[in-house]
Design a protein around this motif. Structure first.
Motif, PDB file in Angstrom:
ATOM      1  N   TYR A  93      28.022  43.985  35.769  1.00 38.71           N
ATOM      2  CA  TYR A  93      28.120  44.278  37.198  1.00 38.71           C
ATOM      3  C   TYR A  93      29.383  43.657  37.789  1.00 38.71           C
ATOM      4  CZ  TYR A  93      26.741  44.488  42.132  1.00 38.71           C
ATOM      5  OH  TYR A  93      26.704  44.737  43.478  1.00 38.71           O
ATOM      6  N   GLU A  94      29.649  42.402  37.441  1.00 43.82           N
ATOM      7  CA  GLU A  94      30.825  41.727  37.993  1.00 43.82           C
ATOM      8  C   GLU A  94      32.114  42.370  37.485  1.00 43.82           C
ATOM      9  OE1 GLU A  94      30.010  37.757  36.745  1.00 43.82           O
ATOM     10  OE2 GLU A  94      29.062  37.218  38.660  1.00 43.82           O
ATOM     11  N   ASN A  95      32.125  42.818  36.257  1.00 38.93           N
ATOM     12  CA  ASN A  95      33.316  43.505  35.741  1.00 38.93           C
ATOM     13  C   ASN A  95      33.552  44.819  36.478  1.00 38.93           C
ATOM     14  OD1 ASN A  95      33.780  41.481  33.878  1.00 38.93           O
ATOM     15  ND2 ASN A  95      32.691  42.510  32.225  1.00 38.93           N
ATOM     16  N   TYR A  96      32.458  45.513  36.815  1.00 46.38           N
ATOM     17  CA  TYR A  96      32.591  46.792  37.515  1.00 46.38           C
ATOM     18  C   TYR A  96      33.236  46.602  38.882  1.00 46.38           C
ATOM     19  CZ  TYR A  96      31.232  51.246  39.665  1.00 46.38           C
ATOM     20  OH  TYR A  96      31.251  52.460  40.304  1.00 46.38           O
ATOM     21  N   TRP A  97      32.882  45.503  39.558  1.00 44.12           N
ATOM     22  CA  TRP A  97      33.399  45.251  40.905  1.00 44.12           C
ATOM     23  C   TRP A  97      34.534  44.226  40.903  1.00 44.12           C
ATOM     24  CZ3 TRP A  97      32.114  48.436  44.649  1.00 44.12           C
ATOM     25  CH2 TRP A  97      30.894  49.118  44.587  1.00 44.12           C
ATOM     26  N   SER A  98      35.155  43.980  39.768  1.00 38.62           N
ATOM     27  CA  SER A  98      36.159  42.908  39.686  1.00 38.62           C
ATOM     28  C   SER A  98      37.354  43.185  40.592  1.00 38.62           C
ATOM     29  CB  SER A  98      36.618  42.738  38.232  1.00 38.62           C
ATOM     30  OG  SER A  98      37.172  43.947  37.729  1.00 38.62           O
ATOM     31  N   HIS A  99      37.781  44.447  40.721  1.00 36.76           N
ATOM     32  CA  HIS A  99      38.934  44.734  41.574  1.00 36.76           C
ATOM     33  C   HIS A  99      38.622  44.453  43.042  1.00 36.76           C
ATOM     34  CE1 HIS A  99      36.414  48.262  41.784  1.00 36.76           C
ATOM     35  NE2 HIS A  99      37.131  48.784  42.749  1.00 36.76           N
ATOM     36  N   ILE A 100      37.336  44.533  43.414  1.00 38.55           N
ATOM     37  CA  ILE A 100      36.935  44.191  44.791  1.00 38.55           C
ATOM     38  C   ILE A 100      36.839  42.683  44.946  1.00 38.55           C
ATOM     39  CG2 ILE A 100      35.167  44.490  46.547  1.00 38.55           C
ATOM     40  CD1 ILE A 100      36.638  47.059  45.911  1.00 38.55           C
ATOM     41  N   SER A 101      36.222  42.016  43.973  1.00 35.71           N
ATOM     42  CA  SER A 101      36.039  40.568  44.066  1.00 35.71           C
ATOM     43  C   SER A 101      37.374  39.831  43.992  1.00 35.71           C
ATOM     44  CB  SER A 101      35.107  40.082  42.954  1.00 35.71           C
ATOM     45  OG  SER A 101      35.647  40.358  41.669  1.00 35.71           O
ATOM     46  N   GLU A 102      38.346  40.372  43.234  1.00 29.21           N
ATOM     47  CA  GLU A 102      39.659  39.722  43.160  1.00 29.21           C
ATOM     48  C   GLU A 102      40.333  39.715  44.528  1.00 29.21           C
ATOM     49  OE1 GLU A 102      41.190  38.163  40.583  1.00 29.21           O
ATOM     50  OE2 GLU A 102      39.304  38.385  39.501  1.00 29.21           O
ATOM     51  N   ASP A 103      40.254  40.822  45.225  1.00 30.26           N
ATOM     52  CA  ASP A 103      40.830  40.859  46.571  1.00 30.26           C
ATOM     53  C   ASP A 103      40.098  39.900  47.500  1.00 30.26           C
ATOM     54  OD1 ASP A 103      42.730  42.665  45.865  1.00 30.26           O
ATOM     55  OD2 ASP A 103      41.772  44.413  46.779  1.00 30.26           O
ATOM     56  N   ALA A 104      38.758  39.825  47.355  1.00 28.19           N
ATOM     57  CA  ALA A 104      37.998  38.898  48.199  1.00 28.19           C
ATOM     58  C   ALA A 104      38.396  37.450  47.910  1.00 28.19           C
ATOM     59  CB  ALA A 104      36.503  39.107  47.966  1.00 28.19           C
ATOM     60  N   LYS A 105      38.647  37.138  46.637  1.00 26.15           N
ATOM     61  CA  LYS A 105      39.072  35.771  46.294  1.00 26.15           C
ATOM     62  C   LYS A 105      40.440  35.472  46.891  1.00 26.15           C
ATOM     63  CE  LYS A 105      36.458  35.674  41.975  1.00 26.15           C
ATOM     64  NZ  LYS A 105      36.547  35.705  40.494  1.00 26.15           N
ATOM     65  N   ASP A 106      41.322  36.461  46.855  1.00 24.85           N
ATOM     66  CA  ASP A 106      42.633  36.256  47.481  1.00 24.85           C
ATOM     67  C   ASP A 106      42.485  35.917  48.954  1.00 24.85           C
ATOM     68  OD1 ASP A 106      44.006  36.632  45.180  1.00 24.85           O
ATOM     69  OD2 ASP A 106      44.755  38.635  45.663  1.00 24.85           O
ATOM     70  N   LEU A 107      41.644  36.647  49.649  1.00 24.74           N
ATOM     71  CA  LEU A 107      41.470  36.412  51.078  1.00 24.74           C
ATOM     72  C   LEU A 107      40.800  35.071  51.339  1.00 24.74           C
ATOM     73  CD1 LEU A 107      42.092  38.002  53.703  1.00 24.74           C
ATOM     74  CD2 LEU A 107      39.684  38.654  53.733  1.00 24.74           C
ATOM     75  N   ASN A 108      39.913  34.645  50.439  1.00 20.10           N
ATOM     76  CA  ASN A 108      39.216  33.370  50.630  1.00 20.10           C
ATOM     77  C   ASN A 108      40.152  32.179  50.509  1.00 20.10           C
ATOM     78  OD1 ASN A 108      36.740  34.554  51.092  1.00 20.10           O
ATOM     79  ND2 ASN A 108      36.081  34.443  48.966  1.00 20.10           N
ATOM     80  N   LEU A 109      41.346  32.382  49.927  1.00 24.82           N
ATOM     81  CA  LEU A 109      42.305  31.286  49.846  1.00 24.82           C
ATOM     82  C   LEU A 109      42.882  30.925  51.206  1.00 24.82           C
ATOM     83  CD1 LEU A 109      44.229  32.307  46.620  1.00 24.82           C
ATOM     84  CD2 LEU A 109      42.578  30.461  46.868  1.00 24.82           C
ATOM     85  N   LEU A 110      42.725  31.824  52.154  1.00 17.28           N
ATOM     86  CA  LEU A 110      43.226  31.587  53.504  1.00 17.28           C
ATOM     87  C   LEU A 110      42.105  31.067  54.393  1.00 17.28           C
ATOM     88  CD1 LEU A 110      45.299  34.865  53.905  1.00 17.28           C
ATOM     89  CD2 LEU A 110      46.145  32.615  53.214  1.00 17.28           C
ATOM     90  N   THR A 111      42.491  30.277  55.391  1.00 13.46           N
ATOM     91  CA  THR A 111      41.512  29.770  56.340  1.00 13.46           C
ATOM     92  C   THR A 111      41.204  30.837  57.384  1.00 13.46           C
ATOM     93  OG1 THR A 111      43.171  28.894  57.840  1.00 13.46           O
ATOM     94  CG2 THR A 111      42.471  27.468  56.025  1.00 13.46           C
ATOM     95  N   PRO A 112      40.113  30.700  58.098  1.00 19.63           N
ATOM     96  CA  PRO A 112      39.826  31.656  59.179  1.00 19.63           C
ATOM     97  C   PRO A 112      40.952  31.743  60.206  1.00 19.63           C
ATOM     98  CG  PRO A 112      37.868  30.377  58.670  1.00 19.63           C
ATOM     99  CD  PRO A 112      38.994  29.778  57.874  1.00 19.63           C
ATOM    100  N   ASP A 113      41.615  30.609  60.498  1.00 22.16           N
ATOM    101  CA  ASP A 113      42.744  30.641  61.439  1.00 22.16           C
ATOM    102  C   ASP A 113      43.883  31.480  60.880  1.00 22.16           C
ATOM    103  OD1 ASP A 113      41.397  29.120  63.239  1.00 22.16           O
ATOM    104  OD2 ASP A 113      42.374  27.236  62.713  1.00 22.16           O
ATOM    105  N   ASP A 114      44.137  31.318  59.576  1.00 21.48           N
ATOM    106  CA  ASP A 114      45.206  32.101  58.946  1.00 21.48           C
ATOM    107  C   ASP A 114      44.887  33.593  59.022  1.00 21.48           C
ATOM    108  OD1 ASP A 114      46.535  29.798  58.319  1.00 21.48           O
ATOM    109  OD2 ASP A 114      45.731  29.672  56.277  1.00 21.48           O
TER     110      ASP A 114
END
Length: 891
Positions: A158-179
């Motif tokens: 399941y995680e491999n199927y959605w990996s392209h979505i989760s990778e983008d989410a991880k990128d965004l999580n590197l930023l703070t809410p203010d950013d």
């Protein structure tokens, strides 16, 4: 409306309006300036303005049941119209229902899809990454539970199927809410000014932007000015410190496109990411799939076979469930499950509740939160698993909730609700019961009827017997037969009831026998050879020995041994083996109908008795009641033999009572039930039916047996007009008519008061005796608890011993004995190298410089190079800026 007509082409300022359209356009700009800059668009489409959505209506208006009924009727009618066009809404929540004046309307069809039958090449399924669905209104069938112990690979899949979505989410999580908020505002401003500049014919888009922004931007001259603008706006980090997917963009349009993708994928991942249970045993996921095209129009991960579950096809039942969720919120004053601000399930516990949702949980939740009986009844038909849910909105709108409360069906629901309240008030609660009393209560008729008739609440006694004679009060307390003629009728009645019971047992036995044959021809032939061998063994071995071998091979339980012995000893003449082997259902139907026909002939008169479940004896009313036509005793109730109630209604409960009472006691229980005098004993003719008494208290198979018998009678009998569940309704109606005061022959309902616990009906005398045994029951309870603790301590001690040995073996590289079963496993010493010497791994703390980077080693090189994935998400603080976030440079 041409909005650009309001601008002066020379300086971009707004001109004074000259007509109504211009005035309206200016009004749009002024009223919506804080929400969106409509000046960026040349034309506007005017649509009706909604009054309030359902959420605002519930928060700010006090809704009565009549208003709720009117709103839900409008909503249900709209859904039906949508379904008539073979479309479902797919995301029916409060925010998507808007009121225009007094009329409700559906909006936001982002998740709508067709549900009619598609060609074989159709791939329409529920969900999809492009659908803006809310998990808070999804039905249980839209969730999948993955066992992380047995099927952990499914979670990986399941995680491999959605990996392209989760990778983008991880990128965004590197930023703070203010950013995130800052970048969103800057991107919006950059795009807005670029669009304005383009529309105004400006050569350099940044020129128009500088005119509106701070003086700090006045020194920006080159085409990368937008990157510097982002860097200055972010303050603590620079453009180069953003995730790789962002800092590799060459233009503002590309950056905006990637940024919007990250935002969208982050929200999607929040919906579809696995929720892990607290014990780390299960993962809960939404049964959805990816249908989001990339910038080239190609859908990545389009192969739906890669998901570890079966996708759900669209159906009207999806909207029916969501309709029930809305009705529950309106009538219950809250959501069905814990939800967030966007109507998504709030936590893992909410996912667990939704996945494990069943009729029992629905009944508990609805009855606790919803007061209206008609709404309760409707909700318990829509907020249930898919197989039990009403099929479409047409059936939903036919429910009495949407009609006048004076209708017959509505009155029946209201009467039953009142009876449920009465029966709760009249039930005698006994918190502690002795072992014998608890055994009777646990096997009460009410419990069995709930299973057979699929009823959650039963408001009348169900243990009954209809006799062809009237019982008299003898020397003892129990009612007995008064004449020799009635005694003969009782013997024949008992014989026919036992024949029906025995036919049911044979049916169960031969169905298991047929299942043992299997569908494979080779397996069937081997079983026939085995059966011939059993028949040959009868000549030299005892029948009971061979019978035990047969029931063991079939797997039907030792209670069928006597029935098998009868088959081996007497053959087809008594057991009808050939007929049952050829067609078990047909053979059982013939035997049952023959017995019923003979039984009906005995009933020239019919007397309806309720039964004391503790002793299994009929009871009658001792006091007379005035019904307006003079005083009379209610029980026994005289029944018209020509009414057809005996064979179509009462016989169902009588057969169940016979199986329940004879379980563990045998034929003496049937003698008491029919009122045979104690000196008479058990008739000799009944003893031939002993092999059919396969029911026991420890294994109450009578429920399953009777369910089969009930199904056979219902489907095969041409003279019965009842259907599954109608019998209970007819019994309730019969007792309402004949016993309107609910005297029930002075029987009392006894329960321990726990939720959904069984209850039995017994006499007032027996109730007082049960209450007097409270001290004995308390001691028995303490004894049972101490025994449980002792067993648990022994298990813990055994586990401690086993684990201690395993730990010792792992430390010394010795041998582990697997729980004392004699299986030994040699374990390698993991601390030794290839040469046998012990290896140790040293760890060194690498110093970090002021910029959050590793300090170089003495030879001038880093000790470890960053991996590609770490390089992608590297975020470093700008050297010239103060360190507002010290965690930024870690790792």
């Amino acid at each position: 409306i041409d909005i650009f007509s309001l601008r002066d082409d020379t300086d971009g300022t707004t001109m004074a309006p000259e007509n109504g359209d211009e005035l309206y356009a200016l009004d749009i700009q002024e009223k919506n300036a804080s929400v969106h800059n409509f000046a960026l668009y040349k034309y506007a489409v005017v649509m009706p303005a909604g009054d309030r959505d359902f959420a605002e209506i519930c928060q700010h208006e006090e809704l009565g049941i009549l208003q709720i009924r009117d709103y839900m009727l409008q909503l249900g009618t709209a859904l039906k119209c949508l379904h008539d066009q073979s479309m479902i809404h797919g995301d029916l929540k409060m925010a998507n229902v808007v009121r225009f004046g007094k009329t409700l309307a559906l909006i936001d069809f982002d998740s709508a899809c067709r549900f009619e039958k598609k060609p074989p090449n159709s791939t329409d399924k529920m969900g999809g990454g492009s659908s803006k669905f809310c998990t808070g209104v999804l039905p249980p069938e839209m969730l999948e539970r993955i066992d992380l112990v047995a099927d952990y690979n499914k979670l990986t899949q399941y995680e491999n199927y959605w990996s392209h979505i989760s990778e983008d989410a991880k990128d965004l999580n590197l930023l703070t809410p203010d950013d995130i908020q800052t970048i969103t505002s800057v991107v919006k401003a950059l795009l807005s000014k670029v669009d304005v500049a383009k529309n105004l014919g400006t050569v350099n888009p940044i020129t128009a932007l500088r005119d509106k922004m701070n003086e700090v931007y006045s020194t920006l001259e080159n085409r990368d000015d937008w990157k510097d603008i982002l860097s200055i706006s972010l303050i603590t980090i620079s453009f180069e410190d953003l995730p790789y997917s962002l800092n590799c963009c060459d233009g503002v349009e590309e950056f905006a496109e990637v940024w919007n993708r990250l935002l969208f994928h982050s929200k999607l991942w929040e919906k579809v990411r696995p929720r892990i249970s607290q014990d780390d045993r299960y993962a809960y996921v939404v049964k959805t799939h990816n249908d989001i095209p990339n910038d080239r129009g190609i859908i990545e991960r389009h192969d739906r076979s890669k998901v570890p579950y079966e996708l759900v096809s669209p159906s009207e039942k999806i909207d029916v469930w969501a309709f029930g969720v809305l009705l529950f919120a309106l009538c219950g004053g809250g959501s069905l499950f814990p939800l967030g601000f966007e109507d998504d399930l709030n936590d893992t516990e909410a996912f667990e509740q939704l996945h494990g949702w069943d009729r029992l949980r629905a009944d508990k939740k609805v009855r606790a939160k919803v007061d209206d009986p008609l709404a309760q009844d409707l909700l318990l038909q829509v907020l249930v698993p898919e197989s039990e849910r009403l099929p479409n909105m047409e059936v939903v709108l036919e429910h009495p909730f949407f009609g006048p409360s004076s209708s017959d069906e509505a009155q029946r629901i209201l009467e039953k609700h009142e009876e449920e309240q009465l029966i709760l008030e009249e039930t005698v609660l006994v918190k502690r019961m002795t072992t014998d009393t608890r055994r009777v209560v646990d096997n009460a008729m009410e419990k069995q009827c709930k299973i057979i008739f699929n009823e959650k609440k039963i408001v009348v006694p169900t243990c009954l017997i209809v006799l062809p004679y009237e019982l008299e009060r003898g020397d003892g307390e129990n009612l007995t037969i008064g004449t020799e003629t009635d005694l003969g009728l009782a013997v024949r009645t008992g014989q026919y009831l036992l024949n029906i019971n025995k036919a049911t047992a044979r049916l169960s036995f031969w169905l298991m026998m047929k299942r043992s044959f299997g569908t494979d021809k080779n397996h069937a032939s081997q079983f026939k050879i085995k059966m011939k061998g059993w028949l040959k063994r009868i000549r030299t071995e005892k029948p009971d020995v061979v019978a035990k071998d047969i029931v063991t091979r079939i797997g039907c339980g030792s209670e069928y041994t006597k029935l098998c012995v009868e088959l081996l000893e007497h053959g087809d003449s008594i057991s009808h083996a050939k007929a049952y082997l050829k067609d078990p259902m047909a053979a059982a139907r013939n035997d049952i109908f023959d017995s019923i026909d003979a039984l009906v002939k005995c009933y020239s008169s019919q007397y309806f008795y309720l039964v004391d479940e503790f002793y299994g004896v009929p009871v009658r009313s001792e006091e007379s009641i005035d019904f307006g036509e003079g005083e009379a005793k209610v029980y026994p109730i005289r029944v018209d033999p020509n009414s057809g109630l005996f064979q179509n209604l009462f016989l169902t409960f009588m057969n169940l009572a016979v199986m329940k009472l004879t379980a563990g006691v045998g034929l003496p229980a049937l003698a008491r039930l029919l009122g045979l005098p104690r000196p008479y004993g058990v008739p000799a003719s009944w003893k031939e039916s002993v092999p059919g008494l396969v029911h026991s208290r420890n294994k109450p198979s009578s429920i399953a047996e009777f369910a089969v018998l009930h199904e056979v009678i219902r489907r095969q009998s041409q003279q019965s007009g009842t259907s599954n569940g109608d019998e209970m309704r007819q019994l309730e109606d019969f007792l309402r008519d004949k016993d309107p005061m609910r005297t029930f022959a002075d029987l009392r309902r006894v329960s321990d008061g726990k939720e959904n616990s069984p209850a039995m009906w017994t006499t007032e005398t027996e109730v007082r005796r049960i209450q007097s045994e409270l001290e004995v029951a308390s001691l028995e309870y303490k004894l049972r608890e101490l025994k449980k603790e002792w067993v648990q301590k022994q298990k813990i001690q055994s586990q401690i011993t086993t684990l201690t040995k395993q730990v010792h073996a792992l430390k010394t590289g010795g041998v582990v004995n697997d729980n004392g079963n004699g299986i030994e496993h040699s374990l390698p010493n993991r601390n030794k190298g290839r040469n046998g010497s012990a290896k140790t791994k040293s760890f060194e703390i690498t110093p970090v410089n002021g910029n959050g980077q590793k300090s170089p080693s003495k030879n001038g090189k880093d000790e470890t190079e960053l991996s590609a994935s770490n390089q992608k998400r590297k975020k470093m603080r700008k050297r010239q800026k103060p360190k507002f976030r010290p965690y930024f440079g870690v790792c």
